[in-house]
Scaffold this motif. Structure first.
Motif, mmCIF file in Angstrom:
data_model
loop_
_atom_site.group_PDB
_atom_site.id
_atom_site.type_symbol
_atom_site.label_atom_id
_atom_site.label_comp_id
_atom_site.label_asym_id
_atom_site.label_seq_id
_atom_site.Cartn_x
_atom_site.Cartn_y
_atom_site.Cartn_z
ATOM 1 N N ASP A 234 0.834 -1.204 0.000
ATOM 2 C CA ASP A 234 0.000 0.000 0.000
ATOM 3 C C ASP A 234 0.870 1.257 0.000
ATOM 4 O OD1 ASP A 234 -2.287 -1.529 0.030
ATOM 5 O OD2 ASP A 234 -2.549 -1.411 2.206
ATOM 6 N N GLU A 235 2.013 1.174 0.683
ATOM 7 C CA GLU A 235 2.902 2.333 0.755
ATOM 8 C C GLU A 235 3.466 2.675 -0.623
ATOM 9 O OE1 GLU A 235 2.284 0.645 4.621
ATOM 10 O OE2 GLU A 235 3.049 -0.308 2.785
ATOM 11 N N ASP A 236 3.802 1.645 -1.401
ATOM 12 C CA ASP A 236 4.290 1.903 -2.753
ATOM 13 C C ASP A 236 3.190 2.511 -3.612
ATOM 14 O OD1 ASP A 236 6.198 1.534 -5.056
ATOM 15 O OD2 ASP A 236 4.541 0.277 -5.743
ATOM 16 N N ALA A 237 1.955 2.057 -3.408
ATOM 17 C CA ALA A 237 0.839 2.615 -4.171
ATOM 18 C C ALA A 237 0.668 4.101 -3.876
ATOM 19 C CB ALA A 237 -0.448 1.854 -3.847
ATOM 20 N N GLU A 238 0.790 4.482 -2.606
ATOM 21 C CA GLU A 238 0.660 5.894 -2.261
ATOM 22 C C GLU A 238 1.857 6.709 -2.748
ATOM 23 O OE1 GLU A 238 -1.976 8.165 -0.005
ATOM 24 O OE2 GLU A 238 -2.138 7.206 -1.980
ATOM 25 N N ALA A 239 3.056 6.111 -2.695
ATOM 26 C CA ALA A 239 4.233 6.809 -3.226
ATOM 27 C C ALA A 239 4.077 7.026 -4.731
ATOM 28 C CB ALA A 239 5.497 6.015 -2.926
ATOM 29 N N ALA A 240 3.536 6.020 -5.422
ATOM 30 C CA ALA A 240 3.276 6.174 -6.854
ATOM 31 C C ALA A 240 2.217 7.240 -7.091
ATOM 32 C CB ALA A 240 2.827 4.836 -7.455
ATOM 33 N N GLY A 241 1.200 7.268 -6.216
ATOM 34 C CA GLY A 241 0.172 8.297 -6.337
ATOM 35 C C GLY A 241 0.731 9.688 -6.153
ATOM 36 N N LEU A 242 1.620 9.845 -5.163
ATOM 37 C CA LEU A 242 2.232 11.157 -4.941
ATOM 38 C C LEU A 242 3.090 11.555 -6.129
ATOM 39 C CD1 LEU A 242 2.884 13.607 -3.209
ATOM 40 C CD2 LEU A 242 4.714 12.272 -2.127
ATOM 41 N N LEU A 243 3.877 10.623 -6.646
ATOM 42 C CA LEU A 243 4.711 10.930 -7.812
ATOM 43 C C LEU A 243 3.843 11.326 -8.998
ATOM 44 C CD1 LEU A 243 7.432 11.068 -9.217
ATOM 45 C CD2 LEU A 243 7.305 8.585 -9.581
ATOM 46 N N ALA A 244 2.748 10.595 -9.215
ATOM 47 C CA ALA A 244 1.833 10.941 -10.315
ATOM 48 C C ALA A 244 1.239 12.324 -10.112
ATOM 49 C CB ALA A 244 0.722 9.893 -10.405
ATOM 50 N N LEU A 245 0.839 12.632 -8.879
ATOM 51 C CA LEU A 245 0.274 13.948 -8.570
ATOM 52 C C LEU A 245 1.279 15.059 -8.872
ATOM 53 C CD1 LEU A 245 -1.768 15.881 -7.258
ATOM 54 C CD2 LEU A 245 -0.845 15.206 -5.021
ATOM 55 N N LEU A 305 -5.973 9.602 -5.050
ATOM 56 C CA LEU A 305 -7.198 10.331 -5.374
ATOM 57 C C LEU A 305 -6.886 11.731 -5.900
ATOM 58 C CD1 LEU A 305 -9.395 9.183 -2.359
ATOM 59 C CD2 LEU A 305 -9.892 8.744 -4.775
ATOM 60 N N LEU A 306 -5.940 12.399 -5.262
ATOM 61 C CA LEU A 306 -5.555 13.724 -5.736
ATOM 62 C C LEU A 306 -4.964 13.646 -7.149
ATOM 63 C CD1 LEU A 306 -3.998 15.213 -2.479
ATOM 64 C CD2 LEU A 306 -6.030 16.055 -3.658
ATOM 65 N N ALA A 307 -4.173 12.600 -7.389
ATOM 66 C CA ALA A 307 -3.628 12.413 -8.732
ATOM 67 C C ALA A 307 -4.747 12.159 -9.736
ATOM 68 C CB ALA A 307 -2.635 11.249 -8.738
ATOM 69 N N ALA A 308 -5.747 11.375 -9.331
ATOM 70 C CA ALA A 308 -6.873 11.087 -10.231
ATOM 71 C C ALA A 308 -7.646 12.355 -10.572
ATOM 72 C CB ALA A 308 -7.795 10.056 -9.585
ATOM 73 N N ILE A 309 -7.805 13.246 -9.587
ATOM 74 C CA ILE A 309 -8.477 14.524 -9.837
ATOM 75 C C ILE A 309 -7.688 15.332 -10.870
ATOM 76 C CG2 ILE A 309 -9.060 16.758 -8.807
ATOM 77 C CD1 ILE A 309 -9.656 15.118 -6.184
ATOM 78 N N ASN A 310 -6.383 15.385 -10.687
ATOM 79 C CA ASN A 310 -5.544 16.125 -11.633
ATOM 80 C C ASN A 310 -5.539 15.477 -13.002
ATOM 81 O OD1 ASN A 310 -3.563 18.479 -10.510
ATOM 82 N ND2 ASN A 310 -4.314 17.192 -8.856
ATOM 83 N N ALA A 311 -5.659 14.156 -13.055
ATOM 84 C CA ALA A 311 -5.695 13.455 -14.342
ATOM 85 C C ALA A 311 -6.949 13.826 -15.134
ATOM 86 C CB ALA A 311 -5.627 11.949 -14.121
ATOM 87 N N VAL A 312 -8.063 14.036 -14.430
ATOM 88 C CA VAL A 312 -9.286 14.460 -15.118
ATOM 89 C C VAL A 312 -9.049 15.804 -15.806
ATOM 90 C CG1 VAL A 312 -11.711 15.106 -14.831
ATOM 91 C CG2 VAL A 312 -10.783 13.187 -13.534
ATOM 92 N N HIS A 313 -8.410 16.726 -15.098
ATOM 93 C CA HIS A 313 -8.097 18.025 -15.715
ATOM 94 C C HIS A 313 -7.129 17.848 -16.886
ATOM 95 C CE1 HIS A 313 -10.183 20.465 -12.796
ATOM 96 N NE2 HIS A 313 -9.518 19.946 -11.792
ATOM 97 N N ALA A 314 -6.112 17.003 -16.694
ATOM 98 C CA ALA A 314 -5.053 16.861 -17.697
ATOM 99 C C ALA A 314 -5.555 16.251 -18.988
ATOM 100 C CB ALA A 314 -3.913 16.016 -17.133
ATOM 101 N N THR A 315 -6.619 15.458 -18.914
ATOM 102 C CA THR A 315 -7.116 14.782 -20.109
ATOM 103 C C THR A 315 -8.282 15.512 -20.773
ATOM 104 O OG1 THR A 315 -8.484 13.382 -18.653
ATOM 105 C CG2 THR A 315 -6.354 12.495 -19.352
#
Length: 438
Positions: A234-245, A305-315
């Motif tokens: 789970d920690e890697d998933a959140e680190a990946a999420g932060l990097l994506a954000l 989730l924050l990265a997903a929000i930004n992805a909506v804007h980016a696309t």
């Protein structure tokens, strides 16, 4: 050379060196001397010496190396002055040895070691954040105090106590072994996010509104942290999420300021100026995580989730193409994880776009007690009041937002928006914060 021009050039070079090399200089000093106070204070003294010397001697060919050497000399002088016993005196002289330092962890990166030292669990989460912003981010005590909404003296004492606690506990200057990283990674990610935010939205007067040195360093360190984590955790998933954000946010940097230095809102940005490479990388990281959880957003962590929000804007090819229903759903999931006033404020902005400004304003007005000292609250409220035709109240809210804002580019933007309310209320949206939380 004209003395006035020379002085300006020296000031600019010192500012650049501090901005780009502070972290590396301090981290190297901590590795050598094992003391946060000595590292910070001698680095600061070396920069002060540069202000005087470079105006006379000129800027050296390698400014960062000059600062580092000067700081080392000051550290040795300090230890000599403080020596009271023979063994202490011997230690001071030994510090002149230029032989390689002993190994300090399985990742050979002084700056990452400094992050983990400042984020040791011996400190409270708030103290970890404040200390890292000072030691790694190079922010002044005044800037950190503004971020925490506390007096400067209070923040200075907090940082001093944190350094003393690190020293008393004998916290090593090292990256923990792999099995010890996981319990500490949440605090590290939180600090990296704040460092990135400070770079993307810099505080203080007469500073660059966007500090790429901080945003790029936060991204670099986030990549290193991911390398320490089990790939299926789970920690890697959140680190990946932060990097994506970070990547999705950084991609908008070139479109975020006008030619005149004014903040450009997300809905007004030239999307052709967005950098597609980090957008593509960020979306790929996010898609990998979504596939792993069956595209169930309820399984995503805060940064994902924050990265997903930004992805909506980016696309979205255009601002009017933004899928606000999806953004509201993502904020609903985020609020369940983090029901903070800032998250609720951001959710209200999305609701304004998806539903109506009146509905959003009712939500925002409930947050006044918690966010009265936060400029984003008054900015959002001003925009909503303007959208609903309450111009006098909108101008008052803009005035309060301008009073609290600490970014020159945003202040310029807010003043223009306030002046526009004088003649007519706005009919556009209020996407003021690009889907971020602070």
């Amino acid at each position: 050379m004209d003395e006035r021009i020379q002085a300006v050039d020296v000031d600019a070079e010192i500012a650049r060196t501090h901005r780009e090399e502070w972290t590396m200089i301090v981290a190297g000093l901590v590795r050598r001397y094992g003391d946060l106070d000595i590292a910070e204070e001698t680095a600061a003294e070396a920069f002060a010496t540069a202000v005087q010397r470079w105006r006379v001697d000129g800027v050296p060919p390698k400014p960062g190396a000059w600062i580092t050497t000067t700081a080392h000399r000051k550290a040795i002088d300090r230890l000599r002055r403080e020596a009271r016993r023979d063994d202490k005196q011997t230690e001071a002289f030994m510090l002149q040895d230029d032989s390689p330092a002993e190994p300090t962890g399985f990742i050979d990166d002084d700056r990452l070691r400094l992050v983990f030292t400042c984020c040791d669990p011996v400190l409270s989460v708030q103290d970890r954040i404040a200390l890292t912003l000072r030691m790694v981010g190079g922010l002044t005590v005044a800037e950190i105090a503004r971020a925490f909404l506390v007096p400067q003296a209070t923040m200075g004492q907090r940082i001093s106590r944190a350094k003393a606690k690190i020293k008393a506990a004998g916290v090593p200057f090292t990256v923990p072994e792999r099995e010890d990283v996981v319990p500490r990674v949440a605090g590290v990610l939180a600090v990296l996010y704040l460092i990135f935010n400070e770079g993307y939205f810099a505080s203080g007067e007469n500073v660059d509104p966007i500090r790429r040195d901080l945003t790029e360093e936060a991204i670099r360190l986030a990549r290193l942290v991911r390398a320490l984590l089990p790939s299926d955790s789970d920690e890697d998933a959140e680190a990946a999420g932060l990097l994506a954000l970070m990547l999705l946010t950084q991609a908008r940097s070139d479109a975020r300021l006008s030619a005149g230095g004014e903040l450009v809102r997300l809905d007004e940005q030239d999307r052709t100026a967005w950098d597609r490479q980090p957008i593509n990388e960020g979306i790929a990281l996010l898609d990998e995580r979504l596939e792993a959880c069956g595209r169930d957003i309820r399984a995503l962590g805060r940064y994902q989730l924050l990265a997903a929000i930004n992805a909506v804007h980016a696309t979205a090819p255009r601002a009017q193409d933004t899928d606000w229903a999806k953004i509201v759903a993502l904020y609903n999931a985020l609020e369940r994880l983090d029901p903070s006033p800032i998250v609720r404020l951001n959710r209200a902005i999305a609701i304004s776009e998806y539903d109506s400004p009146d509905v959003a304003l009712a939500i925002v007005d409930q947050l006044g007690e918690d966010l009265d000292g936060h400029h984003a609250f008054h900015t959002t409220r001003a925009e909503l009041l303007s959208l609903t035709g309450r111009s006098d109240a909108a101008r008052g809210a803009y005035d309060r937002a301008i009073e609290l804002a600490v970014n020159d580019a945003e202040i310029t933007h807010l003043m223009r928006r306030r002046d526009e309310v004088t003649t007519t209320h706005h009919t556009d949206g209020i996407t003021t914060n690009e889907g971020e939380t602070a």
